[in-house]
Design a protein around this motif. Structure first.
Motif, PDB file in Angstrom:
ATOM      1  N   GLU A   1      60.394  11.348   8.241  1.00  0.00           N
ATOM      2  CA  GLU A   1      61.207  11.803   9.366  1.00  0.00           C
ATOM      3  C   GLU A   1      61.058  10.873  10.563  1.00  0.00           C
ATOM      4  OE1 GLU A   1      63.870  14.184  11.505  1.00  0.00           O
ATOM      5  OE2 GLU A   1      63.415  14.004   9.369  1.00  0.00           O
ATOM      6  N   GLU A   2      59.831  10.448  10.820  1.00  0.00           N
ATOM      7  CA  GLU A   2      59.615   9.517  11.933  1.00  0.00           C
ATOM      8  C   GLU A   2      60.317   8.187  11.679  1.00  0.00           C
ATOM      9  OE1 GLU A   2      55.411   9.296  12.226  1.00  0.00           O
ATOM     10  OE2 GLU A   2      55.226  11.093  13.487  1.00  0.00           O
ATOM     11  N   ARG A   3      60.231   7.722  10.433  1.00  0.00           N
ATOM     12  CA  ARG A   3      60.905   6.471  10.097  1.00  0.00           C
ATOM     13  C   ARG A   3      62.421   6.616  10.234  1.00  0.00           C
ATOM     14  NH1 ARG A   3      63.087   4.538   5.521  1.00  0.00           N
ATOM     15  NH2 ARG A   3      62.276   6.260   4.265  1.00  0.00           N
ATOM     16  N   ARG A   4      62.926   7.767   9.802  1.00  0.00           N
ATOM     17  CA  ARG A   4      64.377   7.992   9.911  1.00  0.00           C
ATOM     18  C   ARG A   4      64.823   7.997  11.366  1.00  0.00           C
ATOM     19  NH1 ARG A   4      68.150  11.668  10.865  1.00  0.00           N
ATOM     20  NH2 ARG A   4      66.602  13.174  11.569  1.00  0.00           N
ATOM     21  N   LYS A   5      64.041   8.657  12.228  1.00  0.00           N
ATOM     22  CA  LYS A   5      64.387   8.699  13.642  1.00  0.00           C
ATOM     23  C   LYS A   5      64.346   7.300  14.265  1.00  0.00           C
ATOM     24  CE  LYS A   5      62.985  13.465  14.625  1.00  0.00           C
ATOM     25  NZ  LYS A   5      62.051  14.320  15.409  1.00  0.00           N
ATOM     26  N   ALA A   6      63.347   6.500  13.864  1.00  0.00           N
ATOM     27  CA  ALA A   6      63.240   5.135  14.382  1.00  0.00           C
ATOM     28  C   ALA A   6      64.425   4.287  13.935  1.00  0.00           C
ATOM     29  CB  ALA A   6      61.928   4.502  13.907  1.00  0.00           C
ATOM     30  N   GLU A   7      64.810   4.445  12.683  1.00  0.00           N
ATOM     31  CA  GLU A   7      65.965   3.702  12.167  1.00  0.00           C
ATOM     32  C   GLU A   7      67.247   4.143  12.862  1.00  0.00           C
ATOM     33  OE1 GLU A   7      65.890   4.358   8.007  1.00  0.00           O
ATOM     34  OE2 GLU A   7      64.337   2.860   7.601  1.00  0.00           O
ATOM     35  N   LEU A   8      67.364   5.452  13.098  1.00  0.00           N
ATOM     36  CA  LEU A   8      68.537   5.973  13.793  1.00  0.00           C
ATOM     37  C   LEU A   8      68.598   5.445  15.227  1.00  0.00           C
ATOM     38  CD1 LEU A   8      70.992   7.834  13.899  1.00  0.00           C
ATOM     39  CD2 LEU A   8      69.461   9.717  14.521  1.00  0.00           C
TER      40      LEU A   8
END
Length: 288
Positions: A175-182
């Motif tokens: 989830e953290e990685r997804r938010k960073a990518e977003l």
């Protein structure tokens, strides 16, 4: 076809009769010998330029008006309506700029809209891929159906409970990685939008009216130079303004007050070239 013949054909066949037979007589000056070849040629180019201007053939109109202006300046002082020829030329140039500027602005808007649509489509595709990736990760790492646990063997249930904590950690990390990518994806998109705005802003700059630099303007009239001349004192003036001063006020430089006679002034070709370069890049400056 000579300019005089062209003038007759255009004016009598394509334009109001009031223009046919028009005689170019300098305003406020004595009527010259109408048989003068220089006067006739100047007259032909001037009237043909006006006729073409009426037909919205701006490029050809300006060519003939410029020729009339050059010929007029070549005559004796006060013999030709240089000022009025210039005003018509400026009108033609300004109108031509308006037409071309409107065309360029329309093309830029269309190109900008198309580019924005492509950028938005690319952003939405990447955003969708990111969400799909997130959904796939969720399916892989958990959110298992609690009802399925009752169908598992004891060993599977034990393994399920052992995995629960690591699964949560994996979910948080994903989830953290997804938010960073977003966040990165959105930031890149906004940066591209700003860059696009800057590029189109610079591209449209020549078509936005601004200020004429002081060094391109006469210090007396404060208008952009049309026929700049320089005095022995090194000061540049508009020719007609300076000659009028010498004739009506006195034979001295308006600024330095040094004695000055008409034959002492000379064309300032450097300033004239600078003016032409500026006008060619900023058509709005022709507006009088």
């Amino acid at each position: 076809m000579p300019p005089k013949m062209l003038m007759c054909c255009v004016c009598t066949n394509a334009f109001p009769l009031s223009m046919a037979g028009y005689r170019f007589v300098p305003k406020g000056s004595s009527i010259l010998d109408k048989s003068s070849p220089l006067l006739q040629e100047t007259e032909a180019h001037y009237i043909l330029g006006l006729a073409l201007l009426e037909r919205e053939q701006y490029h050809d109109a300006t060519n003939h008006l410029e020729k009339a202006l050059d010929l007029g300046r070549g005559g004796s002082a006060g013999s030709y309506m240089v000022e009025e020829i210039w005003l018509e030329l400026a009108k033609a140039r300004y109108t031509e700029w308006q037409v071309e500027a409107a065309k360029r602005q329309r093309q830029q808007r269309e190109l900008k809209d198309s580019l924005f649509d492509l950028m938005m489509q690319d952003y939405e595709n990447k955003l969708r891929d990111l969400k799909l990736e997130s959904s796939t990760e969720q399916a892989q790492f958990g959110y298992r159906d609690p009802n399925r646990v009752s169908h598992l063997t004891d060993e599977e249930v034990s393994a399920y409970h052992i995995e629960r904590h690591p699964v949560k950690e994996s979910q948080v990390t994903a989830e953290e990685r997804r938010k960073a990518e977003l966040f990165q994806l959105t930031g890149d998109f906004q940066d591209r939008l700003r860059t696009m705005e800057e590029v189109f802003d610079k591209a449209g700059a020549p078509d936005r009216p601004g200020e004429v630099p002081d060094y391109l303007c006469c210090q007396i009239s404060m208008d952009i130079f049309r026929d700049p001349v320089i005095t022995p004192s090194g000061v540049t003036y508009e020719r007609s303004i300076l000659l009028e001063h010498l004739c009506k006020v006195g034979k001295f430089d308006p600024i330095t007050r040094a004695t000055l006679h008409p034959e002492q002034v000379a064309p300032n070709l450097a300033v004239k070239d600078a003016v032409q370069t500026f006008l060619s890049q900023n058509g709005w400056a022709y507006k009088m």
